[in-house]
Scaffold this active site. Structure first.
Site, PDB file in Angstrom:
ATOM      1  N   ASP A  48      40.076  46.207  35.932  1.00  0.00           N
ATOM      2  CA  ASP A  48      40.111  47.677  35.980  1.00  0.00           C
ATOM      3  C   ASP A  48      39.278  48.258  34.835  1.00  0.00           C
ATOM      4  O   ASP A  48      39.090  49.477  34.740  1.00  0.00           O
ATOM      5  CB  ASP A  48      41.537  48.224  36.001  1.00  0.00           C
ATOM      6  CG  ASP A  48      42.339  47.857  34.776  1.00  0.00           C
ATOM      7  OD1 ASP A  48      41.854  47.044  33.957  1.00  0.00           O
ATOM      8  OD2 ASP A  48      43.462  48.367  34.616  1.00  0.00           O
ATOM      9  N   SER A  49      38.717  47.382  33.997  1.00  0.00           N
ATOM     10  CA  SER A  49      37.722  47.821  33.001  1.00  0.00           C
ATOM     11  C   SER A  49      36.556  48.516  33.696  1.00  0.00           C
ATOM     12  O   SER A  49      35.795  49.233  33.061  1.00  0.00           O
ATOM     13  CB  SER A  49      37.212  46.616  32.193  1.00  0.00           C
ATOM     14  OG  SER A  49      36.786  45.580  33.058  1.00  0.00           O
ATOM     15  N   ASP A  87      42.391  43.149  39.583  1.00  0.00           N
ATOM     16  CA  ASP A  87      43.398  43.854  38.766  1.00  0.00           C
ATOM     17  C   ASP A  87      44.175  44.872  39.587  1.00  0.00           C
ATOM     18  O   ASP A  87      43.590  45.619  40.378  1.00  0.00           O
ATOM     19  CB  ASP A  87      42.693  44.628  37.639  1.00  0.00           C
ATOM     20  CG  ASP A  87      42.761  43.911  36.312  1.00  0.00           C
ATOM     21  OD1 ASP A  87      43.474  42.894  36.198  1.00  0.00           O
ATOM     22  OD2 ASP A  87      42.080  44.380  35.375  1.00  0.00           O
ATOM     23  N   LYS A 117      45.988  40.490  39.243  1.00  0.00           N
ATOM     24  CA  LYS A 117      46.408  40.418  37.839  1.00  0.00           C
ATOM     25  C   LYS A 117      47.125  41.714  37.501  1.00  0.00           C
ATOM     26  O   LYS A 117      46.708  42.780  37.956  1.00  0.00           O
ATOM     27  CB  LYS A 117      45.195  40.235  36.919  1.00  0.00           C
ATOM     28  CG  LYS A 117      45.567  40.262  35.426  1.00  0.00           C
ATOM     29  CD  LYS A 117      44.433  39.797  34.543  1.00  0.00           C
ATOM     30  CE  LYS A 117      43.399  40.826  34.230  1.00  0.00           C
ATOM     31  NZ  LYS A 117      43.903  42.056  33.558  1.00  0.00           N
ATOM     32  N   GLU A 119      49.374  43.800  34.146  1.00  0.00           N
ATOM     33  CA  GLU A 119      49.710  43.806  32.724  1.00  0.00           C
ATOM     34  C   GLU A 119      51.212  43.889  32.513  1.00  0.00           C
ATOM     35  O   GLU A 119      51.910  44.573  33.274  1.00  0.00           O
ATOM     36  CB  GLU A 119      49.030  45.001  32.036  1.00  0.00           C
ATOM     37  CG  GLU A 119      47.512  44.906  32.029  1.00  0.00           C
ATOM     38  CD  GLU A 119      46.835  46.086  31.345  1.00  0.00           C
ATOM     39  OE1 GLU A 119      47.513  46.874  30.643  1.00  0.00           O
ATOM     40  OE2 GLU A 119      45.607  46.219  31.519  1.00  0.00           O
ATOM     41  N   GLU A 186      45.196  38.955  25.470  1.00  0.00           N
ATOM     42  CA  GLU A 186      44.130  39.817  24.929  1.00  0.00           C
ATOM     43  C   GLU A 186      44.480  40.321  23.527  1.00  0.00           C
ATOM     44  O   GLU A 186      45.649  40.646  23.245  1.00  0.00           O
ATOM     45  CB  GLU A 186      43.892  41.020  25.866  1.00  0.00           C
ATOM     46  CG  GLU A 186      42.824  41.966  25.320  1.00  0.00           C
ATOM     47  CD  GLU A 186      42.298  42.988  26.327  1.00  0.00           C
ATOM     48  OE1 GLU A 186      42.702  42.966  27.505  1.00  0.00           O
ATOM     49  OE2 GLU A 186      41.456  43.814  25.895  1.00  0.00           O
TER      50      GLU A 186
HETATM   51  O1  KIV Z   1      40.042  44.853  33.092  1.00  0.00           O
HETATM   52  C1  KIV Z   1      39.526  43.838  32.611  1.00  0.00           C
HETATM   53  O2  KIV Z   1      38.303  43.639  32.637  1.00  0.00           O
HETATM   54  C2  KIV Z   1      40.403  42.843  31.997  1.00  0.00           C
HETATM   55  C3  KIV Z   1      39.778  41.767  31.191  1.00  0.00           C
HETATM   56  C4  KIV Z   1      39.068  42.290  30.023  1.00  0.00           C
HETATM   57  C5  KIV Z   1      40.741  40.699  30.846  1.00  0.00           C
HETATM   58  O3  KIV Z   1      41.569  42.931  32.148  1.00  0.00           O
END
Ligand code: KIV
Length: 272
Positions: A48-49, A87, A117, A119, A186
């Site tokens: 989600d970056s 994510d 994924k 959090e 992280e």
């Molecule tokens: O959103 C993302 O890119 C991430 C990674 C930096 C682990 O969660």
């Protein structure tokens, strides 16, 4: 050691078996980038970056499920061998295990990716267990959790005090016990991340964590030097494509203004 053939798609059980073997993870958000990274990576993470890197948002909080599904499907079209993990964005899984299942099932069904994924540590263990028991592989994410930026008061590393170290350790344990196939650690003190790696049975994937983690992940635009807004200390830049892009575009602009482009080689002429 490789637990999979060179061309065989990498599966979630392959990644689990790779505990102790370095795993190469990178983020990818588009088909052409996925095509380039595929042969070099074990996992392409549609992080989600992308909200900050592609959409210019100040944090990941405004990223939507629709954005993740569109980019997840794009990455799947470029991936042949690497395992694709997508994510879950903020607000799509925290309310209840049922909410998480409904949205994670959409991500799997509409992108074709292998896993999601999310959090969170102890507080998300019930949800991780709910999902994994119902056919949705989950990667955890502990330590610095960008979706909690407002609670933490910024993107700050953790694990420096005894309480913080104990909390990250507890979170990693909870995620592993709940059935996650791997956990991203992280922004966590080196010694804490390496202790977690030794103690839990699933692979740890470090970002700003420790060289002793089972694998490493970075944001591809940080690696290539195309994201200049903010570069955390843990990033290693392997190229400076941002500068190359600026130089190429400056030359194009100059040539258009000087009528030096296009030349005869770039236009269609009547034959004969
Ligand atoms: O959103 C993302 O890119 C991430 C990674 C930096 C682990 O969660």
């Amino acid at each position: 050691m490789s637990v999979h053939g060179a061309d065989k798609p990498i599966t979630i059980p392959d990644l689990r078996r790779m505990k102790g073997t370095p795993q190469v993870w990178l983020t990818a958000y588009t088909t052409p980038m996925a095509q380039r990274l595929d042969q070099h990576c074990d996992v392409l993470l549609v992080g989600d970056s992308l909200g900050m890197v592609l959409y210019g948002l100040p944090s990941t909080l405004a990223v939507t499920l629709e954005m993740m599904i569109a980019h997840g499907a794009a990455v799947m079209r470029g991936a042949r061998r690497a395992c694709v993990v997508v994510d879950m964005p903020f607000g799509t899984y925290q309310k209840s295990p049922k909410q998480a299942f409904k949205n994670a099932a959409r991500v799997l069904a509409e992108t074709g990716c292998a896993a999601v994924k999310l959090e969170g540590g102890t507080e998300m263990a019930g949800t991780i267990s709910f999902l994994t028991k119902r056919g949705i592989p989950v990667c955890g994410h502990v330590g610095l959790m960008p979706q909690s930026v407002n609670v933490a008061g910024g993107f700050r590393a953790t694990g420096r005090t005894e309480d913080e170290a104990a909390k990250v350790m507890q979170d990693a344990h909870a995620v592993a016990e709940a059935g996650a196939f791997a956990v991203v650690v992280e922004g966590t003190l080196d010694s804490v991340a390496s202790a977690i790696t030794r103690k839990i049975a699933i692979p740890t994937i470090g970002i700003g964590a420790s060289a002793e983690c089972d694998g490493q992940v970075l944001v591809i635009d940080d690696v290539l030097g195309t994201f200049n807004e903010f570069t955390p200390r843990f990033v290693k830049r392997y190229a400076n494509l941002g500068e190359q892009i600026s130089a190429a575009v400056a030359q194009y602009a100059e040539e258009v203004r000087a009528r030096a482009f296009p030349t005869d080689a770039h236009v269609f002429k009547r034959r004969g």
